[in-house]
Design an enzyme around this catalytic site. Structure first.
Site, short mmCIF file in Angstrom:
data_model
loop_
_atom_site.label_atom_id
_atom_site.label_comp_id
_atom_site.label_asym_id
_atom_site.label_seq_id
_atom_site.Cartn_x
_atom_site.Cartn_y
_atom_site.Cartn_z
N ARG A 109 -10.90 -10.72 -12.06
CA ARG A 109 -9.73 -10.19 -12.76
C ARG A 109 -8.67 -11.28 -12.83
NH1 ARG A 109 -5.51 -6.73 -9.45
NH2 ARG A 109 -5.72 -7.54 -7.35
N ARG A 110 -7.61 -11.04 -13.60
CA ARG A 110 -6.46 -11.95 -13.70
C ARG A 110 -6.89 -13.38 -14.02
NH1 ARG A 110 -2.88 -10.41 -8.39
NH2 ARG A 110 -1.78 -8.73 -9.37
N TYR A 135 1.44 5.13 -2.74
CA TYR A 135 1.66 6.55 -2.45
C TYR A 135 3.04 7.00 -2.94
CZ TYR A 135 -2.69 6.07 -0.07
OH TYR A 135 -4.00 5.81 0.18
N HIS A 147 -10.39 0.55 -10.67
CA HIS A 147 -9.81 1.42 -9.63
C HIS A 147 -8.38 1.81 -9.97
CE1 HIS A 147 -8.38 2.86 -5.77
NE2 HIS A 147 -7.55 1.84 -5.66
N PHE A 148 -7.55 0.81 -10.29
CA PHE A 148 -6.14 1.22 -10.39
C PHE A 148 -5.77 1.83 -11.75
CE2 PHE A 148 -5.48 -3.52 -10.78
CZ PHE A 148 -4.96 -3.55 -12.06
N HIS A 149 -6.65 1.70 -12.74
CA HIS A 149 -6.33 2.43 -13.98
C HIS A 149 -6.69 3.91 -13.86
CE1 HIS A 149 -5.48 -1.48 -15.73
NE2 HIS A 149 -4.80 -0.80 -16.65
N HIS A 171 0.79 -1.22 0.00
CA HIS A 171 0.00 0.00 0.00
C HIS A 171 0.83 1.28 0.00
CE1 HIS A 171 -3.73 1.81 -0.73
NE2 HIS A 171 -3.31 2.80 0.03
FE1 HAS Z 1 -5.98 1.66 -4.17
C1 HAS Z 1 -6.21 -1.77 -4.58
C2 HAS Z 1 -8.01 1.50 -1.43
C3 HAS Z 1 -5.57 5.06 -3.62
C4 HAS Z 1 -3.53 1.73 -6.59
N1 HAS Z 1 -5.06 0.25 -5.38
C5 HAS Z 1 -5.34 -1.10 -5.40
C6 HAS Z 1 -4.52 -1.71 -6.42
C7 HAS Z 1 -3.74 -0.73 -6.96
C8 HAS Z 1 -4.09 0.50 -6.30
C9 HAS Z 1 -2.67 -0.91 -8.05
O1 HAS Z 1 -9.09 -0.63 0.45
C10 HAS Z 1 -4.55 -3.20 -6.81
C11 HAS Z 1 -3.57 -4.00 -6.02
C12 HAS Z 1 -3.65 -5.45 -6.43
O2 HAS Z 1 -3.11 -5.77 -7.48
O3 HAS Z 1 -4.27 -6.23 -5.71
N2 HAS Z 1 -6.70 3.02 -2.81
C13 HAS Z 1 -7.55 2.75 -1.80
C14 HAS Z 1 -7.87 3.99 -1.10
C15 HAS Z 1 -7.19 4.99 -1.72
C16 HAS Z 1 -6.44 4.37 -2.79
C17 HAS Z 1 -8.79 4.16 0.07
N3 HAS Z 1 -4.79 3.11 -4.96
C18 HAS Z 1 -4.77 4.43 -4.58
C19 HAS Z 1 -3.77 5.13 -5.34
C20 HAS Z 1 -3.18 4.18 -6.16
C21 HAS Z 1 -3.85 2.93 -5.92
C22 HAS Z 1 -3.45 6.59 -5.17
C23 HAS Z 1 -2.08 4.33 -7.15
C24 HAS Z 1 -1.43 5.43 -7.38
N4 HAS Z 1 -6.94 0.16 -3.21
C25 HAS Z 1 -7.67 0.31 -2.07
C26 HAS Z 1 -8.08 -1.03 -1.59
C27 HAS Z 1 -7.55 -1.96 -2.47
C28 HAS Z 1 -6.85 -1.19 -3.49
C29 HAS Z 1 -8.86 -1.36 -0.40
C30 HAS Z 1 -7.67 -3.48 -2.38
C31 HAS Z 1 -8.89 -3.95 -3.03
C32 HAS Z 1 -8.94 -5.45 -3.05
O4 HAS Z 1 -9.83 -5.98 -2.41
O5 HAS Z 1 -8.11 -6.09 -3.70
C33 HAS Z 1 -7.18 6.46 -1.31
O6 HAS Z 1 -5.88 6.92 -1.14
C34 HAS Z 1 -7.93 7.34 -2.28
C35 HAS Z 1 -8.08 8.76 -1.78
C36 HAS Z 1 -8.58 9.70 -2.83
C37 HAS Z 1 -9.68 10.43 -2.75
C38 HAS Z 1 -10.08 11.32 -3.91
C39 HAS Z 1 -9.85 12.81 -3.68
C40 HAS Z 1 -10.61 13.59 -4.68
C41 HAS Z 1 -10.12 14.06 -5.85
C42 HAS Z 1 -11.13 14.64 -6.81
C43 HAS Z 1 -10.83 15.96 -7.39
C44 HAS Z 1 -11.51 16.29 -8.70
C45 HAS Z 1 -12.71 16.88 -8.83
C46 HAS Z 1 -13.18 17.32 -10.17
C47 HAS Z 1 -13.62 17.16 -7.70
C48 HAS Z 1 -10.55 10.36 -1.56
C49 HAS Z 1 -8.69 13.95 -6.23
C50 HAS Z 1 -12.68 18.71 -10.46
C51 HAS Z 1 -13.29 19.37 -11.65
C52 HAS Z 1 -12.66 20.34 -12.44
C53 HAS Z 1 -13.37 21.01 -13.53
C54 HAS Z 1 -11.22 20.68 -12.29
#
Ligand code: HAS
Length: 543
Positions: free
Chosen positions: A432-433, A223, A369-371, A219
């Site tokens: 997946r996979r 980051y 999610h991860f893409h 994890h």
């Molecule tokens: Fe994740 C699985 C939970 C962030 C990458 N994650 C993965 C895997 C990858 C990955 C590669 O809880 C697969 C691993 C595998 O092969 O098994 N992830 C989270 C959570 C966050 C999170 C809570 N992940 C990331 C980031 C990654 C990444 C960053 C790569 C860089 N993830 C999980 C969990 C799994 C998981 C479980 C396991 C699932 C399973 O069962 O296998 C948090 O850090 C996310 C926080 C982000 C936010 C969003 C903030 C809001 C934004 C929006 C702004 C834009 C707006 C539009 C409003 C809360 C940025 C603006 C409009 C305009 C006009 C400008």
């Protein structure tokens, strides 16, 4: 071409790392398209099961692990030498370069020759050729030398500037490498204790032990990918818009939250694993939600900066949005990356919810999610920043600039079609996979509909990726087109007159992080070893 190897050693180091990263991006991307088409129902392209797992391993390792690491190493040295203007230890960089390149070559050889089909998570008891694990170890240990070089360079700067606050981009780079050290210590233990004895001596393994150490690393790893992207957003977006970042303090607090909370949360990848106490899974979930708030602070900070710039340019209530330079690929790419991260973040919050994880775990939802996270928030940011690096680091003009303008939009359209459909297929239960998705004709028809639509998105963003790689390589070879200057003048929009405060006390945040890591992982590891290991022999198909 020869001039690529001329100039200061620091720039040559950055060019080699970033150039190598782009080659890995091209290779990993190619594997991605191949495995995508092979798993799409009705596609004329179908590889064998062994090849599917081989290229899926290559896709994950080359992109998620190697492309990101080499790009970040090059970017770090490029930015730190320009912003701090203090010498960096060249010997450490040389050792780092040799070890990481050797490690990457060993791991790549094992994958390309079909001796490692264990995917990038290399779960035991699946066994790969020892080269795969030795390569991984060299890659990680080698990268530590770049981290040490940056830390020493920072300390030198601190000695010369005892009272000054840390510039935001340097804060971001320090946070990146602190998180990397936090992340990689457990995987080094995992490789030395579990994987090398398994690969070299055929030793039996405990699956839960291997997985727990892996996700202790896995994890914070995400980051490590994300923080340099955020650093680039904080650095380049205000610079491009000619305004100050909305809040420097908020940016640094976000980085501090990442340093503190990135690591003791890995159990959210093991929510469905038996043998892990439910209360500990709950603790890691709560800490995950706290680290999620750091991303929300980041989103708020960037959006407020955009509004400040748009209003300064004469935009009104929502009119400020159209005042922004959407035709500049570096700007548009970074904002589209941020928007995609919004979707990636929301799906992440869903993943970390105990009950919902039971629905989405190991389904194609996770691929969606991860893409949108690493595949767009990070990869798209690195790609568009490379347009600026072409001029600033490689001394090249960017050819086909009008295509470069389209690239970020095409990428994001493709990613949204792909991720949305893969997520929906996952909710309908598609795994997946998995090589054979037909389940002997028992698979529901709806999977096929979503996966076919997802493949259309996949082909679109693969096309965008190919456009980027071609522009990058041809710009290096041809050197005709536009100059894109973005980094040159340090950071004119950051007022660095403020004195350093407790926020800049990095040592304090490292101590807090270590305490929390001990609290977060001592009990899971104690329980793991006190309940006794269940050893199983390794499985090594095709070795
Ligand atoms: Fe994740 C699985 C939970 C962030 C990458 N994650 C993965 C895997 C990858 C990955 C590669 O809880 C697969 C691993 C595998 O092969 O098994 N992830 C989270 C959570 C966050 C999170 C809570 N992940 C990331 C980031 C990654 C990444 C960053 C790569 C860089 N993830 C999980 C969990 C799994 C998981 C479980 C396991 C699932 C399973 O069962 O296998 C948090 O850090 C996310 C926080 C982000 C936010 C969003 C903030 C809001 C934004 C929006 C702004 C834009 C707006 C539009 C409003 C809360 C940025 C603006 C409009 C305009 C006009 C400008």
């Amino acid at each position: 071409m020869r001039d690529i190897f001329k100039g200061s050693f620091e720039d040559i180091f950055s060019r080699i790392n970033i150039g190598f990263a782009i080659i890995l991006l091209a290779l990993g991307g190619l594997f991605g398209v191949l495995q995508l088409l092979s798993r799409t129902p009705g596609s004329p392209i179908k590889v064998s099961a062994a090849t599917y797992y081989q290229i899926l391993t290559g896709h994950g390792v080359f992109l998620a692990v190697a492309f990101t690491l080499f790009f970040i190493m090059g970017l770090t040295v490029f930015m730190s030498t320009r912003i701090l203007k203090v010498d960096i230890n060249r010997l450490l960089l040389k050792i780092s370069l040799c070890m990481t390149l050797l490690g990457a070559v060993l791991a790549a050889v094992s994958i390309l020759t079909g001796k490692a089909r264990v995917l990038y998570t290399f779960y035991a008891p699946m066994k790969a050729h020892p080269f795969f694990y030795i390569g991984a170890a060299l890659l990680i240990l080698g990268s530590w030398f770049t981290a040490f070089a940056l830390f020493l360079q920072y300390l030198k700067w601190r000695k010369q500037n005892p009272d000054r606050e840390i510039p935001v981009p340097i804060f971001g780079l320090l946070a990146t490498w602190i998180v990397w050290i936090e992340a990689t210590i457990p995987v080094v233990i995992d490789v030395l204790k579990v994987y090398l004895p398994m690969a070299l001596l055929g030793a039996s393994v405990d699956v839960l032990e291997a997985r727990t150490w892996f996700w202790f690393f896995g994890h914070p790893l995400v980051y490590f990918w994300l923080l340099p992207a955020i650093t680039l957003w904080y650095y380049l977006i205000p610079k491009r818009l000619g305004v100050e970042l909305f809040s420097k303090k908020m940016a640094k607090i976000a980085f501090i939250l990442f340093i503190i909370y990135s690591t003791p949360i890995g159990l959210h990848h093991q929510l469905v694993d038996p043998g892990v106490d439910a209360r500990l899974k709950y603790l890691h979930t709560v800490l995950t939600l706290i680290v999620g708030s750091a991303s929300m602070l980041t989103a708020f900070n960037i959006l407020a900066t955009l509004e400040r710039a748009g209003r300064k340019a004469g935009g009104g209530f929502f009119g400020w949005i159209i005042k922004l330079p959407w035709r500049d690929p570096i700007f548009s790419g970074m904002i589209l990356a941020l928007i995609a991260f919004g979707f990636g973040g929301i799906t992440g919050i869903i993943n970390t919810s105990y009950q919902l994880n039971n629905v989405v775990h190991n389904t194609s939802w996770i691929v969606g999610h991860f893409h949108t996270t690493v595949g767009t928030a990070v990869a798209l940011t690195f790609m568009v920043a490379s347009y600026g690096l072409l001029t600033e680091l490689f001394n090249r003009k960017v050819i086909a600039y009008s295509l470069a303008r389209i690239h970020p939009y095409l990428w994001v359209i493709g990613i949204f079609i792909f991720s949305m459909n893969y997520a929906l297929a996952g909710l309908a239960g598609a795994p997946r996979r998995t090589y054979d998705l037909t389940f002997g004709g028992m698979a529901p028809e709806i999977w096929y509909t979503y996966l076919k639509a997802g493949a259309v998105g996949g082909v679109i963003f693969a096309l965008a990726g190919a456009i980027f790689v071609l522009i990058f390589i041809l710009s290096i070879l041809v050197n005709k087109g536009e100059e894109v200057r973005i980094f040159k003048f340090g950071n004119p929009h950051e007022n660095l007159n403020e004195k350093h405060s407790v926020i800049d006390n990095i040592k304090l945040w490292i101590v807090v992080a270590v305490i929390l890591i001990i609290l977060g992982y001592s009990i899971p590891l104690y329980q793991l070893y006190s309940q006794g290991l269940s050893l199983v022999p390794p499985v090594a198909k095709g070795l």
